[in-house]
Design a protein around this motif. Structure first.
Motif, PDB file in Angstrom:
ATOM      1  N   MET A  38       1.093  43.473   2.187  1.00 15.24           N
ATOM      2  CA  MET A  38       0.132  42.961   3.175  1.00 15.24           C
ATOM      3  C   MET A  38       0.553  43.242   4.613  1.00 15.24           C
ATOM      4  N   ASN A  39       1.341  44.315   4.774  1.00 14.74           N
ATOM      5  CA  ASN A  39       1.698  44.765   6.130  1.00 14.74           C
ATOM      6  C   ASN A  39       0.525  45.496   6.772  1.00 14.74           C
ATOM      7  N   ILE A  40       0.581  45.600   8.084  1.00 16.87           N
ATOM      8  CA  ILE A  40      -0.396  46.428   8.800  1.00 16.87           C
ATOM      9  C   ILE A  40      -0.169  47.896   8.429  1.00 16.87           C
ATOM     10  N   GLY A  64       3.476  35.255  11.691  1.00 15.04           N
ATOM     11  CA  GLY A  64       3.393  35.876  10.359  1.00 15.04           C
ATOM     12  C   GLY A  64       4.053  37.245  10.366  1.00 15.04           C
ATOM     13  N   TYR A  66       6.486  38.444   7.698  1.00 16.31           N
ATOM     14  CA  TYR A  66       6.719  38.966   6.341  1.00 16.31           C
ATOM     15  C   TYR A  66       8.021  39.763   6.302  1.00 16.31           C
ATOM     16  N   TYR A  69       7.528  44.709   9.073  1.00 16.02           N
ATOM     17  CA  TYR A  69       6.993  46.059   9.351  1.00 16.02           C
ATOM     18  C   TYR A  69       6.284  46.085  10.711  1.00 16.02           C
ATOM     19  N   SER A  70       5.342  45.150  10.920  1.00 13.22           N
ATOM     20  CA  SER A  70       4.644  45.125  12.223  1.00 13.22           C
ATOM     21  C   SER A  70       5.619  44.761  13.341  1.00 13.22           C
ATOM     22  N   GLU A  98       7.736  32.607  11.319  1.00  9.99           N
ATOM     23  CA  GLU A  98       7.552  32.886   9.886  1.00  9.99           C
ATOM     24  C   GLU A  98       7.846  31.603   9.113  1.00  9.99           C
ATOM     25  N   VAL A  99       6.899  31.209   8.247  1.00 15.33           N
ATOM     26  CA  VAL A  99       7.017  29.924   7.544  1.00 15.33           C
ATOM     27  C   VAL A  99       7.972  29.997   6.350  1.00 15.33           C
ATOM     28  N   SER A 126       6.168  26.458  10.639  1.00 15.03           N
ATOM     29  CA  SER A 126       4.732  26.753  10.609  1.00 15.03           C
ATOM     30  C   SER A 126       4.262  27.198  12.004  1.00 15.03           C
ATOM     31  N   GLY A 127       3.321  28.124  11.993  1.00 11.49           N
ATOM     32  CA  GLY A 127       2.784  28.641  13.249  1.00 11.49           C
ATOM     33  C   GLY A 127       2.271  27.535  14.151  1.00 11.49           C
ATOM     34  N   ASP A 147      -1.014  37.203  12.380  1.00 15.81           N
ATOM     35  CA  ASP A 147      -1.245  37.834  11.073  1.00 15.81           C
ATOM     36  C   ASP A 147      -0.710  36.894   9.990  1.00 15.81           C
ATOM     37  N   ALA A 148      -1.166  35.635  10.025  1.00 16.13           N
ATOM     38  CA  ALA A 148      -0.638  34.628   9.096  1.00 16.13           C
ATOM     39  C   ALA A 148      -1.788  34.004   8.298  1.00 16.13           C
ATOM     40  N   ASP A 149      -1.645  32.726   7.930  1.00  9.04           N
ATOM     41  CA  ASP A 149      -2.640  32.041   7.091  1.00  9.04           C
ATOM     42  C   ASP A 149      -4.012  32.002   7.771  1.00  9.04           C
ATOM     43  N   TYR A 156      -5.057  28.657  15.622  1.00  7.17           N
ATOM     44  CA  TYR A 156      -4.192  29.571  16.378  1.00  7.17           C
ATOM     45  C   TYR A 156      -4.882  30.000  17.676  1.00  7.17           C
TER      46      TYR A 156
END
Ligand SMILES: C[S@@+](CC[C@H](N)C(=O)[O-])C[C@H]1O[C@@H](n2cnc3c(N)ncnc32)[C@H](O)[C@@H]1O
Length: 224
Positions: A38-40, A64, A66, A69-70, A98-99, A126-127, A147-149, A156
């Motif tokens: 789920m990366n960009i 977010g 992960y 990568y981004s 990052e959660v 959490s964000g 780029d999260a939930d 946000y």
């Protein structure tokens, strides 16, 4: 359509957005981890890199991260700005929220691997909580990438409006959600949350915005 789209992304990335061995290693580790890819995309990574070089932000926030990568595309652009700074005083940083604790540990390894430890900071939590704390502390980010939930996208937006100064940029990923946002038959919670976010952003008095049709749709909003 998706085959054609994949070929177009490949065409762009071969010419403009090649992944080096370190980015490829991050993707390999992500694949080996067994979670979703789920990366960009690389075209979007390059686009973020160019935006950083254009805006020259002092601080960037990513919600977010992960496997990073981004983050690596963004932090590399910050690192090149630091190197180009004749005064050598630039302390520009990418702050990653990052959660997931295991993801934070992997992120730290990937920042070490890519020699980006100096210009990155990982915030585990959490964000919503961490952005609220940053507001309370008076922090400012000239660029925020979310780029999260998806359920919290509208929240946000409220928080980002308090963290971004006038002229700053908010970027939010997956705003077309594989085209599901335009299909009235699709009514699941995530799709509805993204629709609600898109409508709220479009009408927001503090932002001038649009959705860029790169990858899964990137909301692009400049703070008034
Ligand atoms: C789509 S992935 C991010 C991909 C990354 N931006 C990239 O392109 O390489 C979403 C990430 O958001 C994190 N996440 C989910 N909910 C979160 C929350 N409430 N606060 C912070 N991070 C969250 C997940 O653990 C996951 O790592």
């Amino acid at each position: 359509m998706s085959d054609q789209r994949d070929s177009v992304v490949e065409y762009i990335s071969e010419r403009f957005a090649q992944e080096d061995d370190l980015l490829k290693t991050i993707l390999k580790n992500q694949e080996a981890g067994g979670g979703p890819m789920m990366n960009i995309g690389p075209d979007q990574g390059k686009f973020l890199e160019l935006l950083v070089k254009l805006i020259k932000p002092k601080n960037i926030l990513e919600v977010g991260s992960y496997y990073g990568y981004s983050s690596v595309w963004i932090a590399r652009a910050l690192s090149s700005l630091r190197e180009a700074d004749a005064t050598k005083q630039s302390n520009a940083k990418l702050h990653c929220i990052e959660v997931s604790k295991p993801q934070c540990e992997i992120l730290a390894e990937h920042f070490k691997l890519t020699d980006l430890e100096d210009c990155t900071q990982i915030h585990h939590g959490s964000g919503i909580d961490i952005m609220q704390r940053m507001i309370d502390e008076g922090k400012i980010f000239e660029m925020i990438f979310v780029d999260a939930d998806k359920a919290n996208y509208s929240n946000y937006l409220d928080l980002a409006a308090k963290l971004i100064p006038s002229g700053g940029l908010l970027l939010v990923d997956n705003c077309l959600w594989s085209g599901k946002v335009v299909d009235p038959e699709i009514k699941d919670k995530q799709t509805q949350a993204i629709r609600d976010f898109n409508d709220k952003l479009a009408a927001h008095p503090d932002f001038d915005s649009c959705i860029v049709t790169i990858q899964d749709g990137l909301a692009f909003a400049v703070k008034n």
